[in-house]
Design an enzyme around this catalytic site. Structure first.
Site, PDB file in Angstrom:
ATOM      1  N   HIS A 178       0.875  -1.193   0.000  1.00 13.28           N
ATOM      2  CA  HIS A 178       0.000   0.000   0.000  1.00 13.28           C
ATOM      3  C   HIS A 178       0.904   1.233   0.000  1.00 13.28           C
ATOM      4  O   HIS A 178       1.476   1.583   1.022  1.00 13.28           O
ATOM      5  CB  HIS A 178      -0.887   0.005   1.253  1.00 13.28           C
ATOM      6  CG  HIS A 178      -1.863   1.137   1.310  1.00 13.28           C
ATOM      7  ND1 HIS A 178      -3.192   0.953   1.609  1.00 13.28           N
ATOM      8  CD2 HIS A 178      -1.718   2.473   1.127  1.00 13.28           C
ATOM      9  CE1 HIS A 178      -3.813   2.117   1.609  1.00 13.28           C
ATOM     10  NE2 HIS A 178      -2.935   3.068   1.322  1.00 13.28           N
ATOM     11  N   HIS A 208      -4.518  -0.606   6.088  1.00 12.12           N
ATOM     12  CA  HIS A 208      -4.010   0.174   7.235  1.00 12.12           C
ATOM     13  C   HIS A 208      -4.891   0.059   8.475  1.00 12.12           C
ATOM     14  O   HIS A 208      -5.442   1.047   8.953  1.00 12.12           O
ATOM     15  CB  HIS A 208      -3.798   1.644   6.852  1.00 12.12           C
ATOM     16  CG  HIS A 208      -4.826   2.277   5.941  1.00 12.12           C
ATOM     17  ND1 HIS A 208      -6.172   2.232   6.194  1.00 12.12           N
ATOM     18  CD2 HIS A 208      -4.698   2.976   4.792  1.00 12.12           C
ATOM     19  CE1 HIS A 208      -6.819   2.871   5.245  1.00 12.12           C
ATOM     20  NE2 HIS A 208      -5.935   3.327   4.372  1.00 12.12           N
ATOM     21  N   ASP A 262       1.490   2.570   3.522  1.00 13.79           N
ATOM     22  CA  ASP A 262       0.616   3.739   3.346  1.00 13.79           C
ATOM     23  C   ASP A 262       1.449   5.019   3.338  1.00 13.79           C
ATOM     24  O   ASP A 262       0.989   6.077   3.792  1.00 13.79           O
ATOM     25  CB  ASP A 262      -0.474   3.805   4.424  1.00 13.79           C
ATOM     26  CG  ASP A 262      -1.558   4.815   4.086  1.00 13.79           C
ATOM     27  OD1 ASP A 262      -1.669   5.209   2.912  1.00 13.79           O
ATOM     28  OD2 ASP A 262      -2.282   5.220   5.008  1.00 13.79           O
ATOM     29  N   HIS A 301     -10.477   1.137   2.103  1.00 14.72           N
ATOM     30  CA  HIS A 301     -10.223   2.128   3.154  1.00 14.72           C
ATOM     31  C   HIS A 301     -11.414   2.038   4.104  1.00 14.72           C
ATOM     32  O   HIS A 301     -12.505   2.484   3.786  1.00 14.72           O
ATOM     33  CB  HIS A 301     -10.099   3.540   2.569  1.00 14.72           C
ATOM     34  CG  HIS A 301      -9.759   4.570   3.603  1.00 14.72           C
ATOM     35  ND1 HIS A 301      -8.572   5.249   3.641  1.00 14.72           N
ATOM     36  CD2 HIS A 301     -10.453   5.011   4.691  1.00 14.72           C
ATOM     37  CE1 HIS A 301      -8.541   6.060   4.680  1.00 14.72           C
ATOM     38  NE2 HIS A 301      -9.681   5.944   5.340  1.00 14.72           N
ATOM     39  N   LYS A 332      -9.621  -0.594  -5.456  1.00 13.72           N
ATOM     40  CA  LYS A 332      -9.627   0.084  -4.154  1.00 13.72           C
ATOM     41  C   LYS A 332     -10.923   0.857  -3.951  1.00 13.72           C
ATOM     42  O   LYS A 332     -11.324   1.651  -4.799  1.00 13.72           O
ATOM     43  CB  LYS A 332      -8.435   1.043  -4.086  1.00 13.72           C
ATOM     44  CG  LYS A 332      -8.337   1.897  -2.833  1.00 13.72           C
ATOM     45  CD  LYS A 332      -7.760   1.134  -1.656  1.00 13.72           C
ATOM     46  CE  LYS A 332      -7.849   1.937  -0.365  1.00 13.72           C
ATOM     47  NZ  LYS A 332      -6.695   2.791  -0.147  1.00 13.72           N
ATOM     48  N   HIS A 359       1.407   5.407  -1.743  1.00 13.12           N
ATOM     49  CA  HIS A 359       0.975   6.529  -2.584  1.00 13.12           C
ATOM     50  C   HIS A 359       2.213   7.150  -3.209  1.00 13.12           C
ATOM     51  O   HIS A 359       3.058   7.690  -2.488  1.00 13.12           O
ATOM     52  CB  HIS A 359       0.236   7.579  -1.745  1.00 13.12           C
ATOM     53  CG  HIS A 359      -0.969   7.015  -1.066  1.00 13.12           C
ATOM     54  ND1 HIS A 359      -2.223   7.050  -1.640  1.00 13.12           N
ATOM     55  CD2 HIS A 359      -1.113   6.355   0.115  1.00 13.12           C
ATOM     56  CE1 HIS A 359      -3.087   6.453  -0.819  1.00 13.12           C
ATOM     57  NE2 HIS A 359      -2.435   6.028   0.243  1.00 13.12           N
TER      58      HIS A 359
HETATM   59  C1  NCD Z   1      -3.472   9.011   2.108  1.00 15.23           C
HETATM   60  C2  NCD Z   1      -3.053  10.070   1.079  1.00 15.23           C
HETATM   61  O1  NCD Z   1      -2.589  11.129   1.478  1.00 15.23           O
HETATM   62  O2  NCD Z   1      -3.203   9.787  -0.109  1.00 15.23           O
HETATM   63  N1  NCD Z   1      -3.499   9.616   3.410  1.00 15.23           N
HETATM   64  C3  NCD Z   1      -3.433   8.989   4.603  1.00 15.23           C
HETATM   65  O3  NCD Z   1      -3.523   9.665   5.645  1.00 15.23           O
HETATM   66  N2  NCD Z   1      -3.262   7.699   4.707  1.00 15.23           N
HETATM   67  C4  NCD Z   1      -4.767   8.388   1.719  1.00 15.23           C
HETATM   68  C5  NCD Z   1      -5.176   7.190   2.524  1.00 15.23           C
HETATM   69  O4  NCD Z   1      -4.643   6.093   2.343  1.00 15.23           O
HETATM   70  O5  NCD Z   1      -6.046   7.341   3.376  1.00 15.23           O
HETATM   71 ZN    ZN Z   2      -3.316   5.027   1.724  1.00 13.13          ZN
END
Ligand code: NCD
Ligand code: ZN
Length: 347
Positions: free
Chosen positions: A15, A176, A248, A138, A101, A17
């Site tokens: 996971h 998460h 995450d 999520h 997702k 970003h």
């Molecule tokens: C994530 C993001 O900033 O893209 N933020 C987070 O707090 N985890 C998105 C997510 O996974 O919730």
């Molecule tokens: Zn995330």
């Protein structure tokens, strides 16, 4: 004598970003240097809602991976009720799109296209269940009447339970997870697995809120109690195949986090593995770390296990750990809750 190095099967991040454009270029090396593969989240400003967008995003990522680096990006689609059944069938045999997702509308960064009525997604869950496509979730309700610390729990008790009851063979990853309740729920469900982040394993809500407010520890779902953190640690060090690492890692420049309305997200890729080694060592559980970071996720996603190892070494003195990275939009703080970190990757 105390062990000074550890050889670990190459880890994967289930996971992450990576964002787009110049932020992507800056953060991507921290993922491909630490992980053999990663599942890349689709919550871009224009969400990755279909196969063609995922293929374009994949190409953008691959263009930036040097030829000598062996790294596999696994992609995700962002679930909306407009996704066609045929696209889901195509995902089931797609070379690198590995999950779809689901975001509740408004739960987190770029989730405006998420669902508000779960029933609308039922026809799509039916196809996913039939064709073995993994649903990544999520798991938080967004109702403003529900306390922010209870949103995962209420999601599990209502929406997730409803999905599982209606689609018992749908394979689901609850992303998460943050609480003892979530750990217990996951253990009981046959088709359900969960990712756990570094930060939910290493810090609790007191660290974020009790001695001044620390926006760099603010994330969604929000950090919970020390008891919850310890339950997550027990799940991670147990070796149980239902739990695996998803960092995450979610970069936001400091000016967007340290603000009167700061963004949720913690950038954790650069030190994720050395911090986890130290955590597992502190719990005398280094013999289980490969389950959590290298094996369990691959088994759940149906991929061959790795056979190459990477070496991490333990220094006698604390390492000079990276504190932040510079981007053309500003600095991004790197997650590191430990005063002293001793482990680092051998070059
Ligand atoms: C994530 C993001 O900033 O893209 N933020 C987070 O707090 N985890 C998105 C997510 O996974 O919730
Ligand atoms: Zn995330």
């Amino acid at each position: 004598m105390e062990k000074r190095y550890i050889d670990i099967l190459e880890p994967d991040d289930w996971h992450v970003h990576l964002r787009e454009g110049s932020i992507l270029s800056t953060v991507l090396p921290f993922t491909y240097k630490s992980f053999a593969s990663a599942l890349i989240m689709p919550n871009l400003e224009t969400p990755v809602t279909n196969i063609s967008l995922a293929e374009t995003y994949y190409s953008e990522i691959c263009r930036q991976i040097p030829r000598e680096i062996k790294f596999t990006p696994h992609m995700t689609l962002y679930l909306t009720s407009h996704l066609s059944k045929q696209q889901i069938i195509n995902v089931s045999t797609h070379q690198y799109i590995k999950a779809i997702k689901m975001y509740p509308k408004g739960a987190t960064t770029n989730s405006d296209s998420g669902f508000s009525n779960i029933i609308e997604l039922y026809p799509l869950f039916e196809v996913m269940e039939k064709y073995g496509v993994i649903l990544s979730i999520h798991g938080e309700v967004t109702n403003e009447k529900v306390d922010v610390f209870e949103r995962e729990k209420v999601f599990i008790e209502t929406i997730l339970t409803q999905i599982i009851n209606n689609f018992p063979n749908l394979r689901i990853v609850l992303e998460h997870i943050t609480s003892a309740d979530a750990v217990n729920f996951i253990k009981e469900q046959k088709k359900l697995a969960a990712t756990i982040t570094n930060h939910h394993l290493m810090v609790n809500r007191n660290i974020m809120l009790s001695k001044g407010i620390r926006p760099n520890f603010y994330c969604a779902p929000i950090l919970k109690t020390e008891e919850d953190r310890l339950a997550l640690v027990q799940a991670a060090i147990s070796g149980n195949g239902k739990f695996f690492l998803g960092t995450d890692s979610a970069p936001h420049v400091d000016s967007k986090k340290v603000s009167s309305c700061g963004c949720a997200g913690i950038f954790s890729s650069p030190l994720a593995i050395p911090l986890l080694i130290q955590l597992f060592e502190d719990h005398s559980s280094l013999n289980k770390i490969e389950n959590f970071i290298s094996r369990n996720g691959r088994a759940f996603y149906g991929l061959n296990q790795h056979n190459e190892r990477v070496r991490y070494v333990k220094r006698s003195n604390p390492v000079d750990a990276i504190k932040n990275i510079k981007t053309n939009q500003g600095e991004i703080t790197v997650f590191n809750p430990y005063d002293e970190l001793y482990w680092e990757k051998e070059n």
